[in-house]
Enzyme design. Sequence first.
Site, short mmCIF file in Angstrom:
data_model
loop_
_atom_site.label_atom_id
_atom_site.label_comp_id
_atom_site.label_asym_id
_atom_site.label_seq_id
_atom_site.Cartn_x
_atom_site.Cartn_y
_atom_site.Cartn_z
N GLU A 69 -4.11 3.75 12.30
CA GLU A 69 -4.42 4.10 10.74
C GLU A 69 -5.84 3.28 10.73
O GLU A 69 -6.64 3.68 10.05
CB GLU A 69 -3.24 3.74 9.89
CG GLU A 69 -3.75 4.12 8.36
CD GLU A 69 -2.68 3.28 7.52
OE1 GLU A 69 -2.97 2.62 6.54
OE2 GLU A 69 -1.29 3.74 7.80
N LYS A 82 5.85 1.50 14.23
CA LYS A 82 5.36 1.70 13.10
C LYS A 82 4.05 0.59 12.89
O LYS A 82 3.17 0.80 12.14
CB LYS A 82 6.29 1.18 12.08
CG LYS A 82 5.73 0.96 10.56
CD LYS A 82 4.96 2.44 10.00
CE LYS A 82 4.69 2.36 8.58
NZ LYS A 82 4.22 1.37 7.95
#
Length: 513
Positions: free
Chosen positions: A203, A196
């Site tokens: 991102e 993550k």
Amino acid sequence: MPSKADQPFKHIGVVGAGSMGSMMAFAFAELGLDVSVWDIEFANVEKITNMAKKATTSKGKVEGYTDLKKFTQSIGGDRKLFMFSITHGPPADSVLGMLKRDLKKGDIILDGGNENYRRTERRQKECKAIGVHWIGMGVSGGYQSARHGPSLSPGGDEQAIADVMPFLEQYAAKAPKDGTPCVTRIGPGGSGHYVKMVHNGIEGGMLSTLAEAWSFMHYGMGMAYPMIGDVFEQWNNSGELRKNFLVSIGADLLKRKKTPQGDEKGEGSSQANGYVLDDVLDKVVQDDDNTEGTPLWSLMEAAERHVSCPTLGSAHFLRIASGNRGERLQVAKNLQMPAPKPIASPMDHTTLIEKLRRAVYASFLSSFCQGLELIARASEDESWEINMADCLQIWRAGCIIESEHIADLLQPALGKKPVMNMKFIDTVAKELRDNYEPLKEVVIEGTKADQYMPAMSATLEYLKYEGGTVLPTKFMEAQLDYFGAHGYNKPGVPGEDPGPVHKGPHHYEWQPA
């Protein structure tokens, strides 16, 4: 798809009633679980209680608590299941410390926060001592996906994750092509939170790239917001940027006009119309105020594990510079740098937009390559045995970096054996090579017009030096040897060229001490 009867848990306790926790609570209730919610802030508990009274789609009940003991006692079943959704670091440690006295062997805690994987591993050991399972689980997609189905990356004890997997498969987003739940056990220890963390690093690279493309079109090409929104829609509908979450929401927000009433809180209200985007200041503060640690940790990990991640790094440094706007305004007076100006390119509008699309794609794909190489290195270093294809599968829906073409390109080429350099994959190398020239042209045109291009220019340099055979580091290595006797390898010498990544055996006495 698992049914409610397939899972041993009928009740779940959600720790934290902020934007993510509250959305999770209502999603769980819609799946048929009874949900107890605790938060240290009375206002948050009151809010979720009032929301529960108005809910019409919940199959389970939602109840809020401010007393931690009453909260834990309210959770029924032989084994208690918790979902943590609170700020990383000390807050989670504090709540765990208070909760431990009411836990018993077999209980499971899912930590859905953006936590540092080393802290996750410390808590796993702490909980294991009392027979409790702490699962570090990335929850991707923001509060909207938390409500409707996120991408999930649990890591920890294999059997404990198997026990909660029916529930997680119900909750997770489903891949559009085949309906596969976007969740899998990543591996042991802190591997779930590590993946993550890297997701958020990727991102960042994509966010900066798309912001640069928007600025290029708006300030460089003089395009109005709706026109850029149309371009993003076209990119999202077909080609290498198809079904890309960030491109999709970019198209939406560029067309969002102000209204007299605004949203439900009155934001975006205006009698003079205009666009909501014009209400947004160029200031990203999540990094400065320590509420978002994952991009920073990604860069720290990249440096420590010797993985080159310049797109992610440049994107993060742009965010850092943006956060202290007061300082920037003072620096602007002193530096007097030129503002972005119109792009005077010989290319026609359509051609330049197409070049820009391909440049964005090259930067997006490079962001994925950098992140996946970091995961591969960590997996090998930590003996996690992460199946890298699984990462692409869970990123197919419910997350911020969802991008169909990139997933279709990378997933078939990956597997359980880590790929240490994604450019070893022929199809990936071809894509990057084919889009190198458009990327270079866009960076050149943007640079000449003083456009902001940190992520795209970093990507350009990344491709050049990652595939370079005559790097200027020859001169750097000589200087290191000159002042520090660091040693060097010789070109064309077997065992040294290319040779291992190791200090060279040669030293020339450039200047006798």
